[in-house]
Design a protein around this motif. Structure first.
Motif, PDB file in Angstrom:
ATOM      1  N   GLY A 126       0.973   3.936  -2.927  1.00  0.00           N
ATOM      2  CA  GLY A 126       0.224   5.128  -2.527  1.00  0.00           C
ATOM      3  C   GLY A 126       1.114   6.323  -2.266  1.00  0.00           C
ATOM      4  N   LYS A 143       0.828  -1.211   0.000  1.00  0.00           N
ATOM      5  CA  LYS A 143       0.000   0.000   0.000  1.00  0.00           C
ATOM      6  C   LYS A 143       0.861   1.258   0.000  1.00  0.00           C
ATOM      7  N   THR A 151      -6.620   6.097   4.678  1.00  0.00           N
ATOM      8  CA  THR A 151      -5.987   4.770   4.746  1.00  0.00           C
ATOM      9  C   THR A 151      -4.672   4.825   5.517  1.00  0.00           C
ATOM     10  N   SER A 169      -1.697   8.830   5.025  1.00  0.00           N
ATOM     11  CA  SER A 169      -2.052   8.822   3.602  1.00  0.00           C
ATOM     12  C   SER A 169      -2.479  10.200   3.141  1.00  0.00           C
TER      13      SER A 169
END
Length: 197
Positions: A124, A120, A150, A145
């Motif tokens: 991201g 992730k 998230t 994030s």
């Protein structure tokens, strides 16, 4: 995209550099805190903001919006090895610089390496932060994030009972483990545990 470090102001860098130079004039302190590394070898790495959250907010079920930024922290490196951490409250260094050496220094390095490898995070856009809950002796790397939806957490070792330092937690998962510990602390002084210095 890798986990993004913060950028220290020139004043913050100068304040930390001055503190390291000051330690070099006190051999006992310098040896204890910085391992006696040559001053010219020491550099600043992985700067990140530090946030603190109180037990009341945790027990009340509040979210991360109650976390307050209380400073900025970085690693002090001797070549490729982290020898200490430095924390500064204000960018100009008017409140001083706190330099520490202990288990959280090493675990900060290993945790950053771990988190940067999470899928992730690689895919991201995340900012490196540190979340501290002093009364529970919790220090956690906080991958914040860009969308704020998230966020991921990885507790630094040593971690409170019930948390795996190598695991990825959402805020909800982290709070679920910590909330009973926080309630126990608040219910009576007999249950009080160690606090982060």
């Amino acid at each position: 995209m890798a986990l993004r470090a913060a950028k220290f102001s020139d004043d913050a860098v100068q304040a930390i550099t001055a503190e390291v130079a000051n330690l070099a004039t006190r051999p006992a302190q310098y040896e204890r805190l910085l391992g006696g590394a040559p001053p010219e070898n020491l550099t600043i790495a992985a700067p990140h903001p530090v946030y603190s959250l109180g037990l009341d907010a945790l027990v009340e079920g509040s979210g991360l919006e109650r976390a307050e930024q209380v400073g900025q922290r970085c690693l002090i490196m001797n070549d490729e090895n982290a020898v200490a951490t430095a924390e500064i409250v204000d960018e100009a260094g008017g409140s001083g610089v706190t330099t520490t050496r202990g288990p959280f220094t090493h675990s900060t390095v290993t945790t950053i390496d771990e988190v940067e490898g999470w899928q992730k995070v690689e895919e991201g856009d995340y900012e490196m932060r540190l979340l501290r809950i002093p009364a529970l002796y919790l220090m956690s790397l906080w991958a914040h994030s860009a969308d704020g939806e998230t966020d991921l957490f990885s507790p630094l070792e040593p971690a409170p009972q019930g948390l795996d330092p190598k695991q990825s937690y959402s805020w909800e998962e982290l709070a679920e483990v910590l909330r009973p510990l926080a309630k126990k602390q608040l219910d009576g002084p007999a249950n009080a545990g160690p606090a982060v210095a």
